[in-house]
Write an enzyme that holds these catalytic residues in place. Structure first.
Site, short mmCIF file in Angstrom:
data_model
loop_
_atom_site.label_atom_id
_atom_site.label_comp_id
_atom_site.label_asym_id
_atom_site.label_seq_id
_atom_site.Cartn_x
_atom_site.Cartn_y
_atom_site.Cartn_z
N ARG A 1 7.46 14.94 20.57
CA ARG A 1 6.82 13.79 21.20
C ARG A 1 7.30 13.60 22.64
NH1 ARG A 1 6.83 9.07 16.46
NH2 ARG A 1 4.91 9.77 15.42
N GLU B 1 2.92 21.42 15.15
CA GLU B 1 1.80 21.10 14.27
C GLU B 1 1.69 22.09 13.11
OE1 GLU B 1 -0.20 18.49 14.14
OE2 GLU B 1 0.83 17.54 15.82
N LEU C 1 9.35 27.19 5.46
CA LEU C 1 8.27 26.50 6.15
C LEU C 1 6.90 26.68 5.49
CD1 LEU C 1 9.39 27.24 9.80
CD2 LEU C 1 9.30 24.98 8.71
N TYR D 1 3.69 28.62 3.54
CA TYR D 1 2.96 29.88 3.50
C TYR D 1 3.24 30.75 4.73
CZ TYR D 1 0.38 27.54 -0.21
OH TYR D 1 0.05 26.88 -1.36
N TYR E 1 -8.27 19.91 12.77
CA TYR E 1 -7.21 18.90 12.89
C TYR E 1 -6.14 19.35 13.88
CZ TYR E 1 -3.22 15.97 11.99
OH TYR E 1 -2.16 15.12 12.17
N ASP F 1 -6.49 11.99 9.53
CA ASP F 1 -5.82 12.69 8.44
C ASP F 1 -5.66 11.72 7.27
OD1 ASP F 1 -3.80 10.98 9.22
OD2 ASP F 1 -2.32 12.56 9.61
N CYS G 1 4.71 -3.66 5.07
CA CYS G 1 4.02 -4.44 6.10
C CYS G 1 4.96 -5.31 6.92
CB CYS G 1 2.94 -5.31 5.47
SG CYS G 1 1.90 -4.49 4.26
N CYS H 1 -5.65 -7.36 8.74
CA CYS H 1 -5.67 -6.41 7.64
C CYS H 1 -6.26 -6.98 6.36
CB CYS H 1 -4.26 -5.89 7.37
SG CYS H 1 -4.18 -4.67 6.03
#
Length: 301
Positions: A32, A44, A89, A91, A129, A147, A201, A212
């Site tokens: 980030r 990703e 990690l 596959y 994605y 997602d 929440c 909400c």
């Protein structure tokens, strides 16, 4: 039958609340802190079905070993697969695809990453994605991410029907123009720390409690969350009824509120029970209890 997308109330306020909440405090992940598309692509691909805490160590080690797409493209594929396997990690074909994607960036794009979701999907193993995530976080040039976590947030917050096309429509509608980097990070953070399968929440200070639907009604089911048992007659249901009634009447004496909340109001579910319920809602900042000639509950505005 095509589902209809609900309208988002106070859209500008909804946007500002989420972005402010994210910018004030969010989980720190090293990817980030960069807009390098290669580093973001690696994060990703690694994050697919792998806990983020485990990804941090692997991501840093991977970039130490192959810091650029040129380095990865020049690597022996067996070494990349071996790294992947040794760090658990998932596959191994993801490692193969990542290696191939690096080669494509060098051979087909002269070492410069494509910048749009459509172009990024030309890279081996990069689906819609992942392409959108890289476009968003590296170039601020993505669409709204949808997602599982985002679907859960939208379903609960705005009562969005469980329909992929409607989720995409609402996600796109609520995302501010030209802000895919911060917005997609923020809404995924919301799903990751406040609106998880078991929501937090109040503890997480969810910025969307005011709007909400789930918070109002106490029904926190979602597409990936089975129907919660014993909702009928539960405290969550009663909280929702109190808030709904006070939205309609603005304020009510407990003697008039109680019978509207429960048909069997009285006895163990009498004024003492209702005052405790309203006190909980007062602690959440939703209701105000006032002692006049009798106790009165009113909705906080």
């Amino acid at each position: 039958m095509t589902e209809t997308a609900p309208s988002i109330p106070d859209r500008d306020a909804v946007r500002d609340a989420l972005v402010s909440w994210y910018e004030d405090d969010h989980r720190s992940f090293p990817w980030r802190e960069t807009d390098d598309p290669y580093a973001i692509l690696v994060s990703e691909v690694m994050s697919q079905q792998t806990q983020l805490g485990r990804v941090v160590t692997a991501w840093e080690a991977f970039l130490d070993r192959w810091p650029t797409p040129e380095d990865l493209a020049a690597a022996d594929r067996s070494d990349v697969v071996g790294f992947w396997s040794s760090h658990s990690l998932g596959y191994n074909n993801r490692a193969k695809y990542l290696h191939e994607a690096a080669n494509q960036v060098i051979d087909e794009y002269d070492g410069t990453f494509p910048e749009t979701p459509d172009e990024l999907q030309n890279l081996q193993g990069v689906g819609p994605y992942t392409a959108n995530a890289v476009a968003s976080f590296a170039f601020n040039n993505g669409n709204a991410v949808v997602d599982t976590n985002v679907k859960r947030v939208l379903y609960r917050a705005f009562d969005v029907p469980d329909d992929d096309s409607v989720f995409e429509e609402v996600a796109s509608d609520v995302m501010p123009d030209g802000a895919s980097r911060v917005w997609n990070n923020a809404i995924m953070e919301l799903g990751g720390v406040a609106c998880e399968k078991t929501p937090s929440c109040d503890t997480a200070g969810c910025p969307w409690r005011e709007w909400c639907h789930a918070y109002e009604t106490g029904d926190f089911t979602a597409p990936d969350v089975p129907t919660q048992p014993k909702f009928e007659g539960s405290r969550r249901q009663m909280r929702g009824r109190v808030v709904s009634l006070l939205k309609e009447y603005d304020e009510l004496p407990l003697s008039k509120l109680g019978p509207r909340v429960r048909i069997d109001y009285g006895g163990q579910y009498g004024e003492k029970w209702l005052r405790e319920l309203c006190s909980d809602l007062e602690g959440d900042g939703l209701v105000k209890l006032e002692e006049r000639e009798e106790w009165v509950a009113r909705l906080r505005r």
